[in-house]
Structure formats: C-alpha cells, structure tokens
Design a protein around this motif. Structure first.
Motif, PDB file in Angstrom:
ATOM      1  N   GLN A  82      45.953  89.204  16.971  1.00  0.00           N
ATOM      2  CA  GLN A  82      46.792  90.400  16.923  1.00  0.00           C
ATOM      3  C   GLN A  82      47.866  90.449  18.011  1.00  0.00           C
ATOM      4  O   GLN A  82      49.010  90.780  17.725  1.00  0.00           O
ATOM      5  N   PRO A  83      47.556  90.109  19.275  1.00  0.00           N
ATOM      6  CA  PRO A  83      48.620  90.142  20.294  1.00  0.00           C
ATOM      7  C   PRO A  83      49.762  89.155  19.993  1.00  0.00           C
ATOM      8  O   PRO A  83      50.931  89.450  20.260  1.00  0.00           O
ATOM      9  N   TRP A 104      50.653  88.114  16.903  1.00  0.00           N
ATOM     10  CA  TRP A 104      51.384  88.690  15.766  1.00  0.00           C
ATOM     11  C   TRP A 104      52.271  89.845  16.222  1.00  0.00           C
ATOM     12  O   TRP A 104      53.412  89.963  15.781  1.00  0.00           O
ATOM     13  N   ASP A 105      51.722  90.691  17.093  1.00  0.00           N
ATOM     14  CA  ASP A 105      52.506  91.832  17.583  1.00  0.00           C
ATOM     15  C   ASP A 105      53.760  91.367  18.309  1.00  0.00           C
ATOM     16  O   ASP A 105      54.844  91.921  18.110  1.00  0.00           O
ATOM     17  N   ARG A 106      53.638  90.352  19.156  1.00  0.00           N
ATOM     18  CA  ARG A 106      54.791  89.839  19.901  1.00  0.00           C
ATOM     19  C   ARG A 106      55.825  89.270  18.946  1.00  0.00           C
ATOM     20  O   ARG A 106      57.015  89.539  19.058  1.00  0.00           O
ATOM     21  N   GLU A 131      56.255  89.896  15.738  1.00  0.00           N
ATOM     22  CA  GLU A 131      56.847  90.972  14.933  1.00  0.00           C
ATOM     23  C   GLU A 131      57.814  91.804  15.766  1.00  0.00           C
ATOM     24  O   GLU A 131      58.844  92.255  15.265  1.00  0.00           O
ATOM     25  N   GLU A 132      57.506  91.998  17.045  1.00  0.00           N
ATOM     26  CA  GLU A 132      58.410  92.720  17.948  1.00  0.00           C
ATOM     27  C   GLU A 132      59.769  92.027  18.015  1.00  0.00           C
ATOM     28  O   GLU A 132      60.807  92.671  18.130  1.00  0.00           O
ATOM     29  N   VAL A 167      50.262  86.179  25.828  1.00  0.00           N
ATOM     30  CA  VAL A 167      49.482  86.772  24.739  1.00  0.00           C
ATOM     31  C   VAL A 167      48.510  85.766  24.114  1.00  0.00           C
ATOM     32  O   VAL A 167      47.919  86.035  23.069  1.00  0.00           O
TER      33      VAL A 167
END
Length: 109
Positions: A35-36, A38-40, A42-43, A72
């Motif tokens: 998740q971290p 993917w979040d980065r 996507e950001e 991350v």
C-alpha cells in the motif's frame, strides 16, 4: 525528497529540467507491504501497466525517482526505474488498459 513534480505536457520544464517518462518496477520480498508503494506511485499520477510495473511522467531523473521510493519499501526490497523515450518500441499482452493507454499517449507518437 519523497515528493516529485508531475506535469501534463512533454514540453513542460521546471527549473531547466525537462520532464521524463519512466517505467517503474518493484519486488517486495519478506513483508510485502504494497500500500505505501501504491500510494506514492498514485500520488505522482503513475498508472499500473502490470501487477508491479507502473508508468509515469515526472520532472526528475531516474535516480531521484528511485531514491524517493526508498522510504516506502523495506531494506530487502528491489526497485528498477528506467527512462522511456517518445517513440520507443513497446508491446503488451493482457496488461491493464490504463497502462497501455498511457503508453499510446506518451511513448508511441
């Protein structure tokens, strides 16, 4: 710095740096905390092409992109960042539509 700049046009510049297209791949080993990562991605506006293969346009170098992902992932995980050039050949099979759409728009003229 974990934050990178993203721009909408290939001709955009920021401080004299032209934006670049990248393919980013990662292998998460022991803990596999996705998740971290993917979040980065996507950001930054990255688009998934395959399960752990993303494409993105950023105003940074491959080294800067890699370094921004280091915080991350775990110390045993792997990252590869490769710059793509407009007009580079590519082929995909059963990949995510968003990723192939991105390739058509940004790589294949």
């Amino acid at each position: 710095c974990s934050r990178l700049h993203r721009f909408a046009s290939h001709s955009a510049t920021n401080g004299g740096h032209l934006m670049a297209h990248f393919v980013i791949s990662y292998d998460l080993h022991k803990q596999r905390t996705y998740q971290p990562v993917w979040d980065r991605l996507e950001e930054w506006g990255a688009v998934r092409l395959l399960e752990s293969l993303w494409v993105v346009t950023l105003n940074n170098t491959a080294t800067q992109v890699r370094d921004a992902l280091k915080d991350v992932i775990d110390s045993d995980d792997s990252i590869a960042v490769v710059e793509l050039q407009r007009g580079s050949g590519w082929a995909a099979l059963r990949s995510n539509k968003g990723g192939t759409d991105w390739l058509r728009a940004n790589i294949l003229a």
